[in-house]
Design a protein around this motif. Structure first.
Motif, PDB file in Angstrom:
ATOM      1  N   ALA A  35       0.759  -1.132   0.025  1.00  0.00           N
ATOM      2  CA  ALA A  35       0.040   0.145   0.131  1.00  0.00           C
ATOM      3  C   ALA A  35       1.073   1.236  -0.079  1.00  0.00           C
ATOM      4  CB  ALA A  35      -0.845   0.227   0.958  1.00  0.00           C
ATOM      5  N   LYS A  39       1.072   4.221  -2.872  1.00  0.00           N
ATOM      6  CA  LYS A  39       0.406   5.424  -2.508  1.00  0.00           C
ATOM      7  C   LYS A  39       1.746   6.621  -3.424  1.00  0.00           C
ATOM      8  CE  LYS A  39      -1.058   7.536   0.741  1.00  0.00           C
ATOM      9  NZ  LYS A  39      -2.774   8.252   1.281  1.00  0.00           N
ATOM     10  N   ARG A  46      -5.677   8.041  -1.983  1.00  0.00           N
ATOM     11  CA  ARG A  46      -5.684   8.103  -1.007  1.00  0.00           C
ATOM     12  C   ARG A  46      -6.520   6.612  -0.509  1.00  0.00           C
ATOM     13  NH1 ARG A  46     -11.123  12.519  -2.094  1.00  0.00           N
ATOM     14  NH2 ARG A  46     -11.815  10.839  -2.914  1.00  0.00           N
ATOM     15  N   ARG A  47      -6.294   6.768   0.828  1.00  0.00           N
ATOM     16  CA  ARG A  47      -6.764   5.457   1.879  1.00  0.00           C
ATOM     17  C   ARG A  47      -8.050   5.506   1.200  1.00  0.00           C
ATOM     18  NH1 ARG A  47      -9.296   3.387   5.556  1.00  0.00           N
ATOM     19  NH2 ARG A  47      -9.459   1.458   6.471  1.00  0.00           N
ATOM     20  N   ILE A  56      -6.355   1.265  -1.606  1.00  0.00           N
ATOM     21  CA  ILE A  56      -6.149   2.718  -2.053  1.00  0.00           C
ATOM     22  C   ILE A  56      -6.819   2.821  -3.602  1.00  0.00           C
ATOM     23  CG2 ILE A  56      -4.818   3.781  -3.200  1.00  0.00           C
ATOM     24  CD1 ILE A  56      -3.374   2.551  -0.718  1.00  0.00           C
TER      25      ILE A  56
END
Length: 192
Positions: A35, A39, A46-47, A56
């Motif tokens: 993850a 990112k 963004r999460r 994500i």
């Protein structure tokens, strides 16, 4: 390369028992490490607010990917009846049960004819699985993308065999009419 269960690429799922669809690709990373790599590639990512702890939202509708090797594209056809597989083939030959494997399945050769039979409940639907790595993050490991879309089957069936780098795309498509709606259509093309 990361070893372990594969991460997934998708654009929807269930949240609180309710289905949702995104206009952007969502990557469900298998680990926090993956993850973090995702990112770092897409700063706008963004999460995900609806999925698991390592989802994500890439905030992009295009992903450059590479096939992981031989067998990275699996296209099967399945017809389910009473919660059991009633027909399982590759569009030409049965894949199961074992007693029928390798014999002609009787499916028509064209996608349109197959689609018509599936809509009537008497023909199988596509089950497509791609095993990919991300072009911009090859060390993030293997990712899977699954689709049952007839349109996606059409895209996969015309991919050149030499195409190893591909682009997954999401396209909003509006259906006109009294109950008009927009759905998100996945597609795949050779990466340019």
């Amino acid at each position: 390369m990361t070893i372990g269960r594969a991460s997934r690429i998708h654009f929807g799922g269930l949240s609180g028992g309710r289905p949702y669809v995104s206009e952007y690709w969502i990557i469900s990373a298998a680990t926090a490490e993956i993850a973090g790599q995702i990112k770092s590639i897409w700063p706008q990512a963004r999460r995900g607010s609806r999925g698991g702890p390592f989802d994500i939202d890439t905030r992009t509708d295009r992903l450059a990917c590479r096939l992981t090797g031989p067998g990275a594209v699996s296209v099967e056809m399945k017809l389910w009846k009473n919660a059991r597989v009633a027909h399982h083939c590759d569009g030409r030959d049965f894949l199961s049960p074992v007693r029928l494997a390798g014999r002609l399945c009787g499916c028509p050769p064209g996608i349109d004819e197959r689609k018509t039979l599936a809509r009537m409940g008497s023909g199988p639907q596509p089950v497509i699985l791609l095993k990919l790595s991300l072009h911009d993050a090859p060390d993030a490991g293997a990712f899977e993308f699954a689709s049952n879309s007839w349109d996606f089957l059409g895209c996969v069936s015309v991919l050149p065999e030499s195409a190893s780098t591909l682009e997954l795309r999401l396209t909003p498509t509006t259906v006109e009419g009294r109950s008009g709606f927009t759905y998100i259509r996945p597609s795949i093309f050779p990466y340019r």
